[in-house]
Enzyme design. Structure first.
Site, short mmCIF file in Angstrom:
data_model
loop_
_atom_site.label_atom_id
_atom_site.label_comp_id
_atom_site.label_asym_id
_atom_site.label_seq_id
_atom_site.Cartn_x
_atom_site.Cartn_y
_atom_site.Cartn_z
N ARG A 247 -18.28 -6.37 -2.59
CA ARG A 247 -18.39 -5.43 -1.46
C ARG A 247 -19.85 -5.02 -1.22
O ARG A 247 -20.27 -4.83 -0.07
CB ARG A 247 -17.52 -4.20 -1.71
N THR B 275 -15.03 1.14 -3.62
CA THR B 275 -14.19 1.06 -2.41
C THR B 275 -15.02 1.15 -1.13
O THR B 275 -14.82 0.37 -0.20
CB THR B 275 -13.14 2.20 -2.42
N GLU C 127 2.07 -5.61 -8.35
CA GLU C 127 1.54 -6.36 -7.21
C GLU C 127 1.76 -7.86 -7.40
O GLU C 127 2.09 -8.57 -6.43
CB GLU C 127 0.05 -6.03 -7.02
N TYR D 89 0.82 -1.21 0.00
CA TYR D 89 0.00 0.00 0.00
C TYR D 89 0.86 1.27 0.00
O TYR D 89 0.40 2.33 0.44
CB TYR D 89 -0.94 -0.01 1.20
N PHE E 168 -5.67 7.23 6.82
CA PHE E 168 -6.12 5.88 7.17
C PHE E 168 -5.03 4.82 6.98
O PHE E 168 -5.29 3.62 7.20
CB PHE E 168 -7.37 5.50 6.35
N ARG F 141 -12.43 -5.23 -10.97
CA ARG F 141 -12.83 -4.12 -10.10
C ARG F 141 -14.35 -3.97 -10.07
O ARG F 141 -14.92 -3.60 -9.05
CB ARG F 141 -12.19 -2.81 -10.57
#
Ligand code: UDP
Ligand code: MG
Length: 148
Positions: A102, A91, A126, A49, A57, A85
């Site tokens: 989600r 998000t 990644e 990250y 955060f 995605r």
């Protein structure tokens, strides 16, 4: 063929959502190329990250990611980054449409169950970070039933 990095976060593992999440990517027609359950150390989570290190955060996010094992995966397919995605959803789960992962399984942004790469270039980075050993080379026998 395009690849993306997907991680089921510690809450997704603890809540028993691993099978459900894999099922959604599989049924779509994407191909699983890498899969492992692992706990990551703080420095590794911070590296994953790194782009968000200035965000307020960030520390909470790192604590969240190291709070239990995660499932790291590589999925392959046409437009898998963007479509992945969409399967995952926005998000903030308050904005994620029902039918997305989600949207169906999360309530709070800081417990949103799953990560997916946001671009082909970040996917490449990644995958290199999480799968330095490389991923599997195989083609599904369903390929010609999914691609014309
Ligand atoms: N996050 C958070 N608070 C925020 C924004 C993000 O806790 O205000 C967390 C959330 O778990 C999110 C992760 O940080 O999934 C990475 O943020 P990003 O903006 O990259 O969202 P994503 O790509 O995961 O949708
Ligand atoms: Mg992101």
């Amino acid at each position: 063929m395009e690849q993306t990095f997907v991680m089921i976060k510690p809450d997704g593992v603890q809540r028993g959502l691993v099978g459900e999440i894999i099922c959604r990517f599989e049924k779509k027609g994407f191909t699983l190329k890498g899969l492992k359950l692992q706990s990551v150390e703080r420095a590794f989570a911070e590296k994953h990250y790194a782009d968000l290190s200035s965000k307020p955060f960030f520390n909470g996010l790192v604590e969240y990611i190291i709070s239990g094992p995660v499932v790291a995966m590589v999925w392959e397919g046409k437009n898998v980054v963007t479509t992945g995605r969409k399967i995952i959803g926005a998000t903030n789960p308050s904005d994620s449409a029902p039918g997305t992962i989600r949207g169906d399984f999360a309530v709070e942004i800081g417990r949103n169950v799953i990560h997916g790469s946001d671009a082909v270039e970040s996917a490449r980075k990644e995958i290199a970070l999480w799968f330095p050993e490389g991923v599997a080379e195989w083609q599904s026998s369903l390929h010609s039933w999914i691609y014309e």
